[in-house]
Design a protein around this motif. Structure first.
Motif, PDB file in Angstrom:
ATOM      1  N   THR A 365      40.957  73.211  46.332  1.00  0.00           N
ATOM      2  CA  THR A 365      41.404  72.757  47.650  1.00  0.00           C
ATOM      3  C   THR A 365      42.596  71.834  47.461  1.00  0.00           C
ATOM      4  O   THR A 365      42.487  70.786  46.817  1.00  0.00           O
ATOM      5  CB  THR A 365      40.283  71.998  48.395  1.00  0.00           C
ATOM      6  N   ASP A 366      43.758  72.225  47.992  1.00  0.00           N
ATOM      7  CA  ASP A 366      44.953  71.386  47.945  1.00  0.00           C
ATOM      8  C   ASP A 366      45.077  70.601  49.242  1.00  0.00           C
ATOM      9  O   ASP A 366      44.803  71.137  50.339  1.00  0.00           O
ATOM     10  CB  ASP A 366      46.204  72.232  47.735  1.00  0.00           C
ATOM     11  N   LEU A 367      45.502  69.352  49.135  1.00  0.00           N
ATOM     12  CA  LEU A 367      45.648  68.481  50.298  1.00  0.00           C
ATOM     13  C   LEU A 367      47.096  68.023  50.424  1.00  0.00           C
ATOM     14  O   LEU A 367      47.808  67.896  49.417  1.00  0.00           O
ATOM     15  CB  LEU A 367      44.726  67.271  50.176  1.00  0.00           C
ATOM     16  N   ILE A 368      47.528  67.746  51.665  1.00  0.00           N
ATOM     17  CA  ILE A 368      48.893  67.273  51.921  1.00  0.00           C
ATOM     18  C   ILE A 368      48.824  65.930  52.631  1.00  0.00           C
ATOM     19  O   ILE A 368      48.195  65.797  53.689  1.00  0.00           O
ATOM     20  CB  ILE A 368      49.680  68.287  52.781  1.00  0.00           C
ATOM     21  N   LEU A 369      49.476  64.944  52.037  1.00  0.00           N
ATOM     22  CA  LEU A 369      49.542  63.610  52.631  1.00  0.00           C
ATOM     23  C   LEU A 369      50.828  63.477  53.450  1.00  0.00           C
ATOM     24  O   LEU A 369      51.871  64.031  53.089  1.00  0.00           O
ATOM     25  CB  LEU A 369      49.525  62.530  51.550  1.00  0.00           C
ATOM     26  N   ALA A 370      50.748  62.737  54.547  1.00  0.00           N
ATOM     27  CA  ALA A 370      51.939  62.492  55.359  1.00  0.00           C
ATOM     28  C   ALA A 370      52.946  61.678  54.558  1.00  0.00           C
ATOM     29  O   ALA A 370      52.596  60.919  53.650  1.00  0.00           O
ATOM     30  CB  ALA A 370      51.550  61.757  56.634  1.00  0.00           C
ATOM     31  N   GLN A 371      54.232  61.822  54.908  1.00  0.00           N
ATOM     32  CA  GLN A 371      55.272  61.072  54.223  1.00  0.00           C
ATOM     33  C   GLN A 371      55.128  59.570  54.539  1.00  0.00           C
ATOM     34  O   GLN A 371      54.626  59.209  55.611  1.00  0.00           O
ATOM     35  CB  GLN A 371      56.643  61.556  54.675  1.00  0.00           C
ATOM     36  N   PRO A 372      55.590  58.715  53.635  1.00  0.00           N
ATOM     37  CA  PRO A 372      55.606  57.286  53.944  1.00  0.00           C
ATOM     38  C   PRO A 372      56.417  57.031  55.199  1.00  0.00           C
ATOM     39  O   PRO A 372      57.426  57.723  55.463  1.00  0.00           O
ATOM     40  CB  PRO A 372      56.294  56.679  52.699  1.00  0.00           C
ATOM     41  N   GLU A 373      56.032  56.049  56.019  1.00  0.00           N
ATOM     42  CA  GLU A 373      56.704  55.832  57.304  1.00  0.00           C
ATOM     43  C   GLU A 373      58.180  55.531  57.154  1.00  0.00           C
ATOM     44  O   GLU A 373      58.997  55.966  57.945  1.00  0.00           O
ATOM     45  CB  GLU A 373      55.992  54.687  58.048  1.00  0.00           C
ATOM     46  N   SER A 374      58.528  54.767  56.105  1.00  0.00           N
ATOM     47  CA  SER A 374      59.927  54.436  55.919  1.00  0.00           C
ATOM     48  C   SER A 374      60.753  55.689  55.700  1.00  0.00           C
ATOM     49  O   SER A 374      61.861  55.838  56.228  1.00  0.00           O
ATOM     50  CB  SER A 374      60.093  53.495  54.728  1.00  0.00           C
ATOM     51  N   LEU A 375      60.234  56.652  54.909  1.00  0.00           N
ATOM     52  CA  LEU A 375      60.940  57.889  54.658  1.00  0.00           C
ATOM     53  C   LEU A 375      60.981  58.753  55.923  1.00  0.00           C
ATOM     54  O   LEU A 375      62.002  59.353  56.253  1.00  0.00           O
ATOM     55  CB  LEU A 375      60.276  58.680  53.515  1.00  0.00           C
ATOM     56  N   ALA A 376      59.845  58.804  56.626  1.00  0.00           N
ATOM     57  CA  ALA A 376      59.800  59.599  57.854  1.00  0.00           C
ATOM     58  C   ALA A 376      60.795  59.071  58.879  1.00  0.00           C
ATOM     59  O   ALA A 376      61.488  59.847  59.563  1.00  0.00           O
ATOM     60  CB  ALA A 376      58.380  59.579  58.423  1.00  0.00           C
ATOM     61  N   ASN A 377      60.912  57.732  59.006  1.00  0.00           N
ATOM     62  CA  ASN A 377      61.852  57.143  59.962  1.00  0.00           C
ATOM     63  C   ASN A 377      63.275  57.457  59.567  1.00  0.00           C
ATOM     64  O   ASN A 377      64.137  57.717  60.410  1.00  0.00           O
ATOM     65  CB  ASN A 377      61.648  55.642  60.054  1.00  0.00           C
ATOM     66  N   PHE A 378      63.559  57.438  58.237  1.00  0.00           N
ATOM     67  CA  PHE A 378      64.917  57.714  57.761  1.00  0.00           C
ATOM     68  C   PHE A 378      65.304  59.146  58.108  1.00  0.00           C
ATOM     69  O   PHE A 378      66.413  59.418  58.586  1.00  0.00           O
ATOM     70  CB  PHE A 378      64.980  57.509  56.251  1.00  0.00           C
ATOM     71  N   ILE A 379      64.348  60.110  57.865  1.00  0.00           N
ATOM     72  CA  ILE A 379      64.648  61.509  58.171  1.00  0.00           C
ATOM     73  C   ILE A 379      64.844  61.705  59.660  1.00  0.00           C
ATOM     74  O   ILE A 379      65.735  62.433  60.099  1.00  0.00           O
ATOM     75  CB  ILE A 379      63.487  62.386  57.666  1.00  0.00           C
TER      76      ILE A 379
END
Length: 380
Positions: A365-379
């Motif tokens: 079972t592979d899991l995906i974590l959300a991006q760090p908020e700082s990176l998500a805000n930058f994108i």
């Protein structure tokens, strides 16, 4: 598999797992290739108990000690002391003709050593002033708790060589046809496991001369891939001693609790008649963030309100971090549900799936974590 150096000095050794094998002997000299299936596997621990049914926490290491003769026959040895060591402790046994048997063999209960599953114990014998020492991966037939180890001293015992085996979990023992890469500095030799003339265990062999410049103290790296799974071991070369390395594939988890249990009724779990594999399931997979597998992620597996925990990290022979967590009672898990939760730097992700173990008693079972908020805000 967890990284460990499974190296030792040996001339030759035959390890038989899975269904218990018996040899058909006509004299004290036998053909090493003459092996037939025993139609009735022995009772639990039987070779260590002279026909008695021993407690089910016993792990019985047994076999013969022989010297190869011209023509490929093996002369069996009586009265040879066999030592088995693990974790600084030693248990011993001697080859002799057990009651009701025809040939000299040894039978040693190694459970006092508390060996870990798929980890090596050191077997040492001395024949005609020649010491044979090597490490044997603990992989008993889980229906009988027996593991056969036949030590054969071949002709040309003093000739140094490099050899080894590939033990596949789902196959229940050493396998033929497994490719092995042996690397030294910037050169690599490729070999394949095969059944040798003098024994039944598939092994590979490497001539040190095929690695120019190889000297005592140099590091050798052994890598194999079998049925899609990879294991890698490293060892230090010594040109004065033959060496043997075990590679293990098909098990995606680290070693679990020590095999022996204490007290009646708490012996090794078994998966049922004919399987010979431990009743342990392995849940494994990758935890990715922004497409990259992460190391150091806390992973929690919940089955029937019981939580098992681990962490992603490096496994031998693999370049990507993952988790691998073993659970007892594989036979009772199929059809149930499993919840896997990953926690990393304040981020959490959870996935619930039906349990559907494969032939290797594993489930990915592979899991995906959300991006760090700082990176998500930058994108954004």
């Amino acid at each position: 598999m967890a990284t460990c150096k499974r190296c030792g000095v040996i001339v030759a050794i035959v390890v038989t797992t899975g269904l218990f094998m018996s040899l058909f002997w006509q004299t004290a000299f036998v053909k090493a290739s003459t092996v037939v299936d025993d139609p009735e596997p022995p009772l639990i621990g039987e070779p260590c108990g002279s026909g008695e049914l021993l407690p089910d926490w016993v792990i019985c290491l047994h076999g013969f000690v022989g010297v190869e003769q011209p023509g490929g026959q093996v002369q069996l040895q009586d009265g040879v002391t066999v030592k088995v060591a693990y974790g600084g402790e030693i248990v011993t046994g001697t080859t002799f003709v057990h009651p009701g048997k025809l040939i000299p063999t040894f039978g040693i209960d190694i459970s006092p050593l508390e060996p870990a599953f798929l980890q090596p114990v050191t077997v040492t014998v001395v024949v005609d002033n020649v010491t044979i020492k090597r490490q044997v991966v603990v992989f008993p037939d889980f229906n009988t708790q027996n593991q056969q180890v036949d030590v054969v001293v071949p002709i040309g015992v003093l000739s140094p060589h490099i050899s080894g085996s590939v033990i596949d979990f789902a196959s229940g023992g050493p396998v033929a046809g497994a490719g092995v890469a042996v690397a030294h500095i910037n050169q690599t030799v490729y070999v394949t496991t095969a059944v040798p003339i003098s024994g039944e265990q598939p092994i590979f062999g490497v001539d040190p001369a095929s690695l120019p410049g190889l000297q005592t103290g140099d590091t050798l790296t052994f890598t194999t891939t079998y049925n899609g799974d990879t294991d890698q071991q490293t060892m230090i070369y010594n040109d004065a001693e033959p060496i043997f390395v075990n590679l293990v594939t098909g098990w995606k988890c680290d070693g679990f609790d020590p095999l022996p249990r204490t007290g009646p009724g708490s012996g090794l779990p078994r998966t049922g008649p004919g399987s010979g594999l431990p009743d342990v399931a392995c849940f494994w997979g990758y935890v990715r963030q922004d497409g990259q597998p992460l190391a150091g992620v806390d992973v929690h597996i919940t089955v029937s309100d019981t939580v098992y925990s681990g962490q992603t990290g490096a496994f031998a022979g693999e370049g990507l971090a993952r988790y691998g967590i073993g659970l007892w009672g594989a036979g009772d898990l199929d059809g149930g549900m499993v919840t896997i939760t990953a926690v990393y730097n304040g981020k959490t992700t959870t996935e619930t799936n039906p349990i559907n173990l494969d032939a290797q008693l594993s489930q990915r079972t592979d899991l995906i974590l959300a991006q760090p908020e700082s990176l998500a805000n930058f994108i954004s």
